[in-house]
Motif scaffolding. Sequence first.
Motif, PDB file in Angstrom:
ATOM      1  N   MET A   1       0.851  -1.166   0.000  1.00  0.00           N
ATOM      2  CA  MET A   1       0.000   0.000   0.000  1.00  0.00           C
ATOM      3  C   MET A   1       0.902   1.235   0.000  1.00  0.00           C
ATOM      4  O   MET A   1       1.971   1.252   0.582  1.00  0.00           O
ATOM      5  CB  MET A   1      -0.902  -0.021   1.240  1.00  0.00           C
ATOM      6  N   VAL A   2       0.451   2.305  -0.649  1.00  0.00           N
ATOM      7  CA  VAL A   2       1.208   3.552  -0.719  1.00  0.00           C
ATOM      8  C   VAL A   2       0.417   4.640  -0.013  1.00  0.00           C
ATOM      9  O   VAL A   2      -0.779   4.788  -0.218  1.00  0.00           O
ATOM     10  CB  VAL A   2       1.471   3.965  -2.179  1.00  0.00           C
ATOM     11  N   SER A   3       1.096   5.389   0.832  1.00  0.00           N
ATOM     12  CA  SER A   3       0.458   6.486   1.559  1.00  0.00           C
ATOM     13  C   SER A   3       1.067   7.803   1.096  1.00  0.00           C
ATOM     14  O   SER A   3       2.289   7.914   0.944  1.00  0.00           O
ATOM     15  CB  SER A   3       0.670   6.310   3.064  1.00  0.00           C
ATOM     16  N   LYS A   4       0.216   8.798   0.879  1.00  0.00           N
ATOM     17  CA  LYS A   4       0.659  10.114   0.437  1.00  0.00           C
ATOM     18  C   LYS A   4       1.670  10.686   1.429  1.00  0.00           C
ATOM     19  O   LYS A   4       1.444  10.661   2.628  1.00  0.00           O
ATOM     20  CB  LYS A   4      -0.550  11.036   0.313  1.00  0.00           C
ATOM     21  N   HIS A   5       2.762  11.199   0.910  1.00  0.00           N
ATOM     22  CA  HIS A   5       3.844  11.833   1.673  1.00  0.00           C
ATOM     23  C   HIS A   5       4.652  10.860   2.540  1.00  0.00           C
ATOM     24  O   HIS A   5       5.572  11.280   3.216  1.00  0.00           O
ATOM     25  CB  HIS A   5       3.335  12.980   2.550  1.00  0.00           C
ATOM     26  N   ILE A   6       4.278   9.593   2.550  1.00  0.00           N
ATOM     27  CA  ILE A   6       5.017   8.612   3.354  1.00  0.00           C
ATOM     28  C   ILE A   6       5.694   7.593   2.452  1.00  0.00           C
ATOM     29  O   ILE A   6       6.855   7.277   2.628  1.00  0.00           O
ATOM     30  CB  ILE A   6       4.081   7.904   4.364  1.00  0.00           C
ATOM     31  N   GLY A   7       4.966   7.071   1.495  1.00  0.00           N
ATOM     32  CA  GLY A   7       5.500   6.057   0.601  1.00  0.00           C
ATOM     33  C   GLY A   7       4.878   4.705   0.886  1.00  0.00           C
ATOM     34  O   GLY A   7       3.715   4.614   1.287  1.00  0.00           O
ATOM     35  N   LEU A   8       5.662   3.659   0.666  1.00  0.00           N
ATOM     36  CA  LEU A   8       5.150   2.304   0.854  1.00  0.00           C
ATOM     37  C   LEU A   8       4.921   2.000   2.329  1.00  0.00           C
ATOM     38  O   LEU A   8       5.738   2.331   3.185  1.00  0.00           O
ATOM     39  CB  LEU A   8       6.140   1.290   0.284  1.00  0.00           C
ATOM     40  N   ILE A   9       3.792   1.355   2.606  1.00  0.00           N
ATOM     41  CA  ILE A   9       3.439   0.949   3.965  1.00  0.00           C
ATOM     42  C   ILE A   9       3.166  -0.551   3.944  1.00  0.00           C
ATOM     43  O   ILE A   9       2.456  -1.048   3.074  1.00  0.00           O
ATOM     44  CB  ILE A   9       2.190   1.702   4.472  1.00  0.00           C
ATOM     45  N   ASP A  10       3.724  -1.265   4.896  1.00  0.00           N
ATOM     46  CA  ASP A  10       3.537  -2.712   4.976  1.00  0.00           C
ATOM     47  C   ASP A  10       2.085  -3.021   5.312  1.00  0.00           C
ATOM     48  O   ASP A  10       1.566  -2.623   6.344  1.00  0.00           O
ATOM     49  CB  ASP A  10       4.470  -3.292   6.043  1.00  0.00           C
ATOM     50  N   ASP A  11       1.427  -3.737   4.403  1.00  0.00           N
ATOM     51  CA  ASP A  11       0.046  -4.150   4.653  1.00  0.00           C
ATOM     52  C   ASP A  11      -0.044  -5.647   4.918  1.00  0.00           C
ATOM     53  O   ASP A  11      -1.127  -6.230   4.903  1.00  0.00           O
ATOM     54  CB  ASP A  11      -0.861  -3.747   3.491  1.00  0.00           C
ATOM     55  N   GLY A  12       1.115  -6.271   5.130  1.00  0.00           N
ATOM     56  CA  GLY A  12       1.135  -7.699   5.425  1.00  0.00           C
ATOM     57  C   GLY A  12       1.315  -8.590   4.208  1.00  0.00           C
ATOM     58  O   GLY A  12       1.463  -9.794   4.347  1.00  0.00           O
ATOM     59  N   SER A  13       1.301  -8.003   2.995  1.00  0.00           N
ATOM     60  CA  SER A  13       1.415  -8.823   1.786  1.00  0.00           C
ATOM     61  C   SER A  13       2.815  -8.786   1.185  1.00  0.00           C
ATOM     62  O   SER A  13       3.052  -9.398   0.145  1.00  0.00           O
ATOM     63  CB  SER A  13       0.398  -8.348   0.742  1.00  0.00           C
ATOM     64  N   ASN A  14       3.740  -8.092   1.824  1.00  0.00           N
ATOM     65  CA  ASN A  14       5.089  -7.928   1.268  1.00  0.00           C
ATOM     66  C   ASN A  14       5.773  -9.257   0.996  1.00  0.00           C
ATOM     67  O   ASN A  14       6.328  -9.466  -0.078  1.00  0.00           O
ATOM     68  CB  ASN A  14       5.964  -7.100   2.211  1.00  0.00           C
ATOM     69  N   LYS A  15       5.782 -10.149   1.972  1.00  0.00           N
ATOM     70  CA  LYS A  15       6.497 -11.424   1.825  1.00  0.00           C
ATOM     71  C   LYS A  15       5.898 -12.264   0.709  1.00  0.00           C
ATOM     72  O   LYS A  15       6.623 -12.880  -0.072  1.00  0.00           O
ATOM     73  CB  LYS A  15       6.495 -12.186   3.144  1.00  0.00           C
ATOM     74  N   ASP A  16       4.568 -12.296   0.625  1.00  0.00           N
ATOM     75  CA  ASP A  16       3.914 -13.067  -0.433  1.00  0.00           C
ATOM     76  C   ASP A  16       4.234 -12.501  -1.816  1.00  0.00           C
ATOM     77  O   ASP A  16       4.497 -13.259  -2.761  1.00  0.00           O
ATOM     78  CB  ASP A  16       2.401 -13.091  -0.232  1.00  0.00           C
ATOM     79  N   LYS A  17       4.219 -11.173  -1.943  1.00  0.00           N
ATOM     80  CA  LYS A  17       4.513 -10.547  -3.230  1.00  0.00           C
ATOM     81  C   LYS A  17       5.962 -10.789  -3.632  1.00  0.00           C
ATOM     82  O   LYS A  17       6.259 -11.075  -4.797  1.00  0.00           O
ATOM     83  CB  LYS A  17       4.222  -9.047  -3.169  1.00  0.00           C
TER      84      LYS A  17
END
Length: 96
Positions: A1-17
Motif C-alpha cells: 500500500m502507498v500512503s501520500k507523503h510517506i510512501g510504501l506501507i507494509d500491509d502484510g502482503s510484502n512477503k507473499d509478493k
Amino acid sequence: MVSKHIGLIDDGSNKDKKQHLLDIWFDKEPSTTKFCVKTTIKHDDEWLHSFYYFNDEIPSDEDFEQTIADYLTFEVNMITHDRGYLFGLDERVANE
C-alpha cells in the motif's frame, strides 16, 4: 500500500509478493500478467523499461480522444507561452 507523503506501507502482503516475484524469476511459476518480461539482457542492450514495455491493448475511443485533447492543450499552451519553436514554428510567427 502507498500512503501520500510517506510512501510504501507494509500491509502484510510484502512477503507473499516478494516470493511470487522470485518464483516467476526462477521459473517456478508462470507470470499471469504482462508486468514481467522474460528476455536475455546483453551488455549493449537498452536499459530503459519503456524499451521492453509493449502495450498491445487498443485504447477506447474516449481514451484516444482525451489523449489528443491533452496534446493539443499542451501544444497551444507552449505556443502561447513563446515556445512554438518546440513544434518547429518560427518564433517571429508565434509572437505575431
